[in-house]
Design a protein around this motif. Structure first.
Motif, PDB file in Angstrom:
ATOM      1  N   VAL A  70       0.820  -1.207   0.000  1.00 22.60           N
ATOM      2  CA  VAL A  70       0.000   0.000   0.000  1.00 22.60           C
ATOM      3  C   VAL A  70       0.853   1.255   0.000  1.00 22.60           C
ATOM      4  O   VAL A  70       0.644   2.155  -0.804  1.00 22.60           O
ATOM      5  N   GLY A  71       1.814   1.331   0.897  1.00 20.85           N
ATOM      6  CA  GLY A  71       2.672   2.505   0.971  1.00 20.85           C
ATOM      7  C   GLY A  71       3.020   2.824   2.413  1.00 20.85           C
ATOM      8  O   GLY A  71       2.550   2.192   3.348  1.00 20.85           O
ATOM      9  N   ARG A  72       3.849   3.824   2.581  1.00 22.43           N
ATOM     10  CA  ARG A  72       4.340   4.213   3.904  1.00 22.43           C
ATOM     11  C   ARG A  72       3.184   4.633   4.811  1.00 22.43           C
ATOM     12  O   ARG A  72       2.289   5.351   4.388  1.00 22.43           O
ATOM     13  N   VAL A  73       3.261   4.191   6.061  1.00 18.95           N
ATOM     14  CA  VAL A  73       2.227   4.502   7.044  1.00 18.95           C
ATOM     15  C   VAL A  73       2.896   5.190   8.228  1.00 18.95           C
ATOM     16  O   VAL A  73       3.856   4.677   8.787  1.00 18.95           O
ATOM     17  N   GLU A  74       2.369   6.347   8.586  1.00 18.57           N
ATOM     18  CA  GLU A  74       2.969   7.112   9.681  1.00 18.57           C
ATOM     19  C   GLU A  74       1.904   7.639  10.631  1.00 18.57           C
ATOM     20  O   GLU A  74       0.713   7.614  10.321  1.00 18.57           O
ATOM     21  N   GLY A  75       2.343   8.141  11.769  1.00 17.82           N
ATOM     22  CA  GLY A  75       1.502   8.867  12.707  1.00 17.82           C
ATOM     23  C   GLY A  75       0.258   8.136  13.152  1.00 17.82           C
ATOM     24  O   GLY A  75       0.298   6.968  13.541  1.00 17.82           O
ATOM     25  N   ALA A  76      -0.846   8.860  13.067  1.00 19.37           N
ATOM     26  CA  ALA A  76      -2.122   8.343  13.564  1.00 19.37           C
ATOM     27  C   ALA A  76      -2.551   7.083  12.812  1.00 19.37           C
ATOM     28  O   ALA A  76      -3.106   6.164  13.415  1.00 19.37           O
ATOM     29  N   ALA A  77      -2.284   7.020  11.518  1.00 16.87           N
ATOM     30  CA  ALA A  77      -2.682   5.836  10.745  1.00 16.87           C
ATOM     31  C   ALA A  77      -1.972   4.598  11.269  1.00 16.87           C
ATOM     32  O   ALA A  77      -2.571   3.527  11.411  1.00 16.87           O
ATOM     33  N   LYS A  78      -0.696   4.737  11.583  1.00 19.40           N
ATOM     34  CA  LYS A  78       0.083   3.620  12.124  1.00 19.40           C
ATOM     35  C   LYS A  78      -0.485   3.178  13.468  1.00 19.40           C
ATOM     36  O   LYS A  78      -0.673   1.980  13.707  1.00 19.40           O
ATOM     37  N   SER A  79      -0.795   4.125  14.321  1.00 20.95           N
ATOM     38  CA  SER A  79      -1.373   3.798  15.632  1.00 20.95           C
ATOM     39  C   SER A  79      -2.714   3.103  15.487  1.00 20.95           C
ATOM     40  O   SER A  79      -3.003   2.131  16.194  1.00 20.95           O
ATOM     41  N   VAL A 178     -11.960   4.190   9.297  1.00 19.88           N
ATOM     42  CA  VAL A 178     -11.534   5.579   9.317  1.00 19.88           C
ATOM     43  C   VAL A 178     -10.720   5.856   8.055  1.00 19.88           C
ATOM     44  O   VAL A 178     -10.146   4.949   7.455  1.00 19.88           O
ATOM     45  N   LYS A 179     -10.716   7.119   7.672  1.00 17.28           N
ATOM     46  CA  LYS A 179      -9.939   7.527   6.495  1.00 17.28           C
ATOM     47  C   LYS A 179      -9.015   8.658   6.914  1.00 17.28           C
ATOM     48  O   LYS A 179      -9.414   9.542   7.665  1.00 17.28           O
ATOM     49  N   MET A 180      -7.806   8.586   6.431  1.00 19.82           N
ATOM     50  CA  MET A 180      -6.845   9.641   6.708  1.00 19.82           C
ATOM     51  C   MET A 180      -7.006  10.726   5.649  1.00 19.82           C
ATOM     52  O   MET A 180      -6.797  10.483   4.463  1.00 19.82           O
ATOM     53  N   ALA A 181      -7.397  11.932   6.087  1.00 21.07           N
ATOM     54  CA  ALA A 181      -7.548  13.055   5.167  1.00 21.07           C
ATOM     55  C   ALA A 181      -6.152  13.561   4.773  1.00 21.07           C
ATOM     56  O   ALA A 181      -5.166  13.281   5.451  1.00 21.07           O
ATOM     57  N   SER A 182      -6.085  14.291   3.675  1.00 26.13           N
ATOM     58  CA  SER A 182      -4.792  14.770   3.177  1.00 26.13           C
ATOM     59  C   SER A 182      -4.087  15.676   4.185  1.00 26.13           C
ATOM     60  O   SER A 182      -2.865  15.788   4.178  1.00 26.13           O
ATOM     61  N   ASP A 183      -4.856  16.325   5.077  1.00 26.57           N
ATOM     62  CA  ASP A 183      -4.237  17.197   6.087  1.00 26.57           C
ATOM     63  C   ASP A 183      -3.864  16.436   7.364  1.00 26.57           C
ATOM     64  O   ASP A 183      -3.472  17.036   8.363  1.00 26.57           O
ATOM     65  N   GLY A 184      -4.002  15.093   7.321  1.00 27.79           N
ATOM     66  CA  GLY A 184      -3.627  14.281   8.474  1.00 27.79           C
ATOM     67  C   GLY A 184      -4.739  14.047   9.477  1.00 27.79           C
ATOM     68  O   GLY A 184      -4.564  13.312  10.452  1.00 27.79           O
ATOM     69  N   GLN A 185      -5.880  14.676   9.262  1.00 24.94           N
ATOM     70  CA  GLN A 185      -7.016  14.485  10.160  1.00 24.94           C
ATOM     71  C   GLN A 185      -7.650  13.119   9.923  1.00 24.94           C
ATOM     72  O   GLN A 185      -7.622  12.591   8.819  1.00 24.94           O
ATOM     73  N   ILE A 186      -8.252  12.569  10.979  1.00 30.68           N
ATOM     74  CA  ILE A 186      -8.929  11.271  10.896  1.00 30.68           C
ATOM     75  C   ILE A 186     -10.416  11.523  10.665  1.00 30.68           C
ATOM     76  O   ILE A 186     -11.061  12.221  11.441  1.00 30.68           O
ATOM     77  N   VAL A 187     -10.945  10.948   9.593  1.00 34.33           N
ATOM     78  CA  VAL A 187     -12.365  11.051   9.292  1.00 34.33           C
ATOM     79  C   VAL A 187     -12.992   9.692   9.570  1.00 34.33           C
ATOM     80  O   VAL A 187     -12.566   8.672   8.992  1.00 34.33           O
ATOM     81  N   VAL A 188     -13.971   9.635  10.463  1.00 37.76           N
ATOM     82  CA  VAL A 188     -14.625   8.373  10.795  1.00 37.76           C
ATOM     83  C   VAL A 188     -15.708   8.099   9.763  1.00 37.76           C
ATOM     84  O   VAL A 188     -16.648   8.862   9.593  1.00 37.76           O
ATOM     85  N   ILE A 189     -15.562   6.965   9.047  1.00 38.14           N
ATOM     86  CA  ILE A 189     -16.529   6.567   8.024  1.00 38.14           C
ATOM     87  C   ILE A 189     -17.606   5.672   8.655  1.00 38.14           C
ATOM     88  O   ILE A 189     -18.789   5.842   8.390  1.00 38.14           O
ATOM     89  N   ARG A 190     -17.185   4.719   9.487  1.00 36.77           N
ATOM     90  CA  ARG A 190     -18.118   3.860  10.216  1.00 36.77           C
ATOM     91  C   ARG A 190     -17.606   3.747  11.651  1.00 36.77           C
ATOM     92  O   ARG A 190     -16.534   3.211  11.869  1.00 36.77           O
ATOM     93  N   PRO A 191     -18.397   4.257  12.623  1.00 37.46           N
ATOM     94  CA  PRO A 191     -17.933   4.238  14.025  1.00 37.46           C
ATOM     95  C   PRO A 191     -17.824   2.834  14.595  1.00 37.46           C
ATOM     96  O   PRO A 191     -18.383   1.909  14.122  1.00 37.46           O
TER      97      PRO A 191
END
Length: 191
Positions: A70-79, A178-191
């Motif tokens: 998929v590609g490099r995973v960092e920050g909140a996505a990694k957690s 959840v989806k990682m927005a381009s600005d690094g924010q987490i968008v919840v798609i399905r809680p």
């Protein structure tokens, strides 16, 4: 060999031959295939009567597998992928190579989950590649809470069925998405 090793071997053999499997995950029962084989992905769309605009997710054994395909995973996505107490699918942009083209959403993303469940972990590690995971139901039908809830016609349409004894004693609901927005924010798609 013990029973679970034999079952992993048989399941991997089915995946390697391009087959569709019915298997327990860390959430609900799923159907899956080798995420690198477009013809196998197409079979899942056909079996489920699923519109191609509805993307499916992949399970990966670990962060190294996610980053390879998929590609490099960092920050909140990694957690979220590695440390969530609840099974969490993270939608990430596909920057790696090897996934089937018909598996990647039209916006260039894919949902990814790293399951903690022993059976899934052993299967993924033995197979060595991501596995598609989509609920074991026909499109529009209710997701099965247990093996007993799986439509027999769907079970008959796959190439290999993992026995019920490998499901978690307490299956859960579908994963949080959840989806990682381009600005690094987490968008919840399905809680």
């Amino acid at each position: 060999m013990n029973a679970i090793n034999d079952m992993i071997f048989s399941t991997v053999s089915a995946l390697e031959s391009g087959g569709i499997i019915l298997y327990p995950t860390d959430t609900i029962w799923g159907i899956g295939c080798d995420a690198t084989k477009g013809d196998a992905v197409e079979k899942i769309y056909s079996i489920k009567h699923r519109d191609h605009s509805k993307s499916m997710l992949i399970l990966c054994a670990n962060l190294a597998m996610v980053e390879r395909y998929v590609g490099r995973v960092e920050g909140a996505a990694k957690s979220l992928l590695l440390d969530s107490e609840r099974p969490t699918t993270v939608i990430l942009p596909v920057e790696g190579e090897g996934l089937a083209d018909n598996l990647i959403a039209s916006d260039g993303t894919i949902g990814v989950r790293v399951p903690r469940m022993d059976f899934c972990q052993r299967l993924l590690q033995s197979f060595g590649k991501p596995i598609v995971s989509t609920s074991a139901n026909f499109s529009g039908s209710t997701s099965p809470a247990s093996f007993a809830d799986i439509d027999s016609a769907l079970a008959a349409a796959v190439d290999f069925v993992v026995p019920q004894k490998y499901e978690l004693s307490e299956q859960t609901s579908s994963s949080r998405i959840v989806k990682m927005a381009s600005d690094g924010q987490i968008v919840v798609i399905r809680p």
